[in-house]
Design an enzyme around this catalytic site. Structure first.
Site, short mmCIF file in Angstrom:
data_model
loop_
_atom_site.label_atom_id
_atom_site.label_comp_id
_atom_site.label_asym_id
_atom_site.label_seq_id
_atom_site.Cartn_x
_atom_site.Cartn_y
_atom_site.Cartn_z
N HIS A 97 -11.70 1.63 2.47
CA HIS A 97 -11.10 2.30 1.32
C HIS A 97 -12.04 2.50 0.13
CE1 HIS A 97 -6.61 1.55 2.47
NE2 HIS A 97 -7.34 2.04 3.45
N HIS B 155 -8.56 -6.40 4.26
CA HIS B 155 -8.19 -5.64 5.45
C HIS B 155 -9.51 -5.32 6.14
CE1 HIS B 155 -3.85 -3.99 4.88
NE2 HIS B 155 -3.92 -5.30 4.98
N TRP C 39 0.87 -1.18 0.00
CA TRP C 39 0.00 0.00 0.00
C TRP C 39 0.90 1.23 0.00
CZ3 TRP C 39 -0.39 4.11 3.50
CH2 TRP C 39 -1.34 5.07 3.12
N ASP D 295 -10.32 3.78 10.60
CA ASP D 295 -9.68 2.61 11.22
C ASP D 295 -10.11 2.38 12.66
OD1 ASP D 295 -7.87 1.33 9.17
OD2 ASP D 295 -7.21 3.39 8.98
N ASP E 172 -12.06 6.79 6.39
CA ASP E 172 -11.23 5.61 6.65
C ASP E 172 -10.56 5.76 8.02
OD1 ASP E 172 -9.73 3.29 6.29
OD2 ASP E 172 -8.12 4.37 5.27
N GLU F 299 -3.00 -3.07 -2.50
CA GLU F 299 -4.13 -2.47 -1.77
C GLU F 299 -4.46 -1.07 -2.30
OE1 GLU F 299 -3.43 -2.01 2.42
OE2 GLU F 299 -5.45 -1.25 2.81
N ASP G 112 -9.58 -3.14 1.50
CA ASP G 112 -9.69 -2.62 2.87
C ASP G 112 -11.11 -2.07 3.01
OD1 ASP G 112 -9.69 -0.61 4.99
OD2 ASP G 112 -7.52 -0.93 5.09
N LYS H 101 -6.98 2.47 -2.62
CA LYS H 101 -7.65 3.37 -1.68
C LYS H 101 -8.38 4.43 -2.49
CE LYS H 101 -6.64 5.91 2.54
NZ LYS H 101 -5.98 5.73 3.83
N ASP I 215 -7.10 -4.52 9.87
CA ASP I 215 -6.39 -3.24 9.75
C ASP I 215 -7.18 -2.14 10.45
OD1 ASP I 215 -4.78 -1.17 9.12
OD2 ASP I 215 -5.27 -1.09 6.98
C1 RNT Z 1 -3.78 2.66 4.70
C2 RNT Z 1 -3.92 1.19 4.45
C3 RNT Z 1 -2.79 0.35 4.96
C4 RNT Z 1 -2.30 0.75 6.33
C5 RNT Z 1 -1.30 -0.19 6.93
C6 RNT Z 1 -0.65 0.39 8.14
O1 RNT Z 1 -4.92 3.37 4.42
O2 RNT Z 1 -5.12 0.74 4.97
O3 RNT Z 1 -3.16 -0.98 4.91
O4 RNT Z 1 -3.35 0.89 7.21
O5 RNT Z 1 -0.40 -0.56 5.98
ZN ZN Z 2 -5.43 -1.40 4.90
#
Ligand code: RNT
Ligand code: ZN
Length: 421
Positions: free
Chosen positions: A264, A288, A187, A298, A296, A228, A261, A230, A328
């Protein structure tokens, strides 16, 4: 207590049997699922490059300052071990490149090698778990202007190409040593805050960089590459070079794993719906599992509709062996070990719920066009005693059942985490 859990399970087992579901078999299937726990929840994505390392740039952010953050490799391992000890099943640990053991000296990203991760491999071996890996293309001066592999500056690009190539070597080493391929997930933060005049050049550069990186191939039993995408990040609101379409196309053409993810995509866009589509064109997916709140963000994963829908689609597409499940999220406002445990257990619960679906009945209702029956079955499932099956599974695996989990986390906080500051 044990007797009560067993009795409830027996009742639940009968109820599911009426839907032709064998709960014992389902638990055997669940036991085989390995979830990759992300190392970065333990220390707010700081890593161990320098004693005062912290997350910076990259369009990702940690908020909160709850005490007890892991500050050393030893502390992170101790916390992860605690988390593993509260999660039923055998799982994996997902490392970022900045989590190497650099022996007190500064090792730049283009200098890392398998040696820096030998300690992690020994640790994984001692626990009987497997590892996954990630290049770290953020929190670095050479990522400060927002571009890494797609930078127009060749020096910057070459630096990150070298870094990612090294992470592939490290991942392959991990996979070989541990006897299970490590997924190396790429990523990058590359993007722009405001409207770009030229998207194409950056995307061409990213494609070229990836082509260079992947020139060397590794056996699939050692390592696998994932990409990955986004939609946007903080500071990359208008343009992200590695978009969904970019990586999906790249992965299809070059036989790579696509990583979805859950944070994302557009807030109402369903990741679940992408699973059956993409699995017709790529061999494997990586997830993720995350929880975006308005962006996003998290947040710690919980058993919400998004996670349930994703689990249902994996199971309905009979693809537990083709979808790798990683977590994640990084929330620094609560006990970090507790967050790990909750997020992993929530993901397992979603999978259990999905495995407890009467797939044949649902399909046959659909095939005969009886959409009332299909809907009625879905409604029925919502009040089935799934909790009794989950409790029994935890008990059988010698894991805390119910709110005793809270006591475990509180005790760990009192005995270990609170002594860290
Ligand atoms: C970032 C991505 C990625 C990170 C990690 C730390 O938006 O989701 O996966 O969260 O690599
Ligand atoms: Zn991620």
């Amino acid at each position: 207590m044990e007797k009560k859990i067993e009795r409830s399970y027996e009742i639940a087992k009968d109820k599911y049997a009426q839907l032709d579901i064998d709960t014992n078999k389902v638990l055997e299937q669940l036991e085989k699922v390995s979830i990759s726990l992300h190392c970065w929840q333990g220390d707010d994505v700081a890593g161990f490059e320098t004693p005062d390392a912290e997350l910076s740039g990259g369009g990702i952010q940690v908020t909160g300052n709850y005490p007890g953050r892991a500050r050393t490799v030893a502390e992170l391992r101790q916390d992860a071990e605690k988390a593993f000890s509260l999660i039923p099943g055998k799982h994996r640990f997902n490392l970022h490149a900045i989590y190497g053991e650099f022996g007190g000296k500064f090792v730049d990203r283009d200098e890392i090698s398998p040696d820096h991760f030998k300690g992690w491999i020994d640790w994984a071996n001692s626990l009987g778990i497997k590892l996954d890996f990630n290049p770290t293309c953020f929190s670095h001066p050479k990522a400060n202007d927002g571009f890494t592999l797609s930078s127009k500056d060749k020096g910057i690009r070459d630096f990150w190409i070298e870094h990612v190539q090294r992470t592939r070597e490290i991942a392959a080493f991990m996979g070989k040593e541990l006897g299970s391929p490590a997924i190396n997930n790429i990523w990058i933060p590359d993007g722009m805050k405001d409207i770009p005049a030229d998207r194409l050049t950056h995307r061409k550069l990213l494609k070229e960089s990836l082509d260079t990186i992947f020139r060397k191939s590794f056996p699939a039993f050692e390592m696998k590459d994932a990409l990955e995408s986004k939609l946007f990040g903080i500071g990359s609101e208008s343009f992200v070079v590695g978009s969904h379409e970019f990586y999906l196309s790249y992965a299809v053409k070059n036989k790579k794993i696509v990583c979805f993810d859950l944070g994302h995509f557009h807030p109402t866009e369903s990741i679940a719906d992408k699973i059956s589509s993409t699995l017709l064109f790529v061999d494997e997916l990586l997830l993720h599992v995350s929880r975006g709140v308005r962006w996003d963000s998290d947040h710690t994963v919980i058993l919400n509709d998004d996670v349930k829908a994703v689990a249902e689609e994996i199971v309905r597409a009979d693809s537990l062996d083709r979808v790798h499940i990683a977590l994640d999220f990084f929330d620094a406002t609560l006990n970090r070990v507790g967050a790990w445990v909750l997020g992993t257990r929530a993901t397992l619960k979603a999978l259990l719920l999905a495995l407890l679906e009467p797939r044949d009945m649902l399909k046959s209702a659909e095939e005969k066009g009886d959409f009332f029956e299909r809907l009625a079955l879905f409604e029925e499932l919502k009040t089935m005693p799934f909790g009794a099956v989950w409790d029994y599974y935890c008990m059988k695996n010698n894991m805390p059942v119910g709110t005793s989990l809270i006591d475990e986390i509180h005790n760990y906080e009192k005995d270990v985490l609170s002594k860290r500051n």
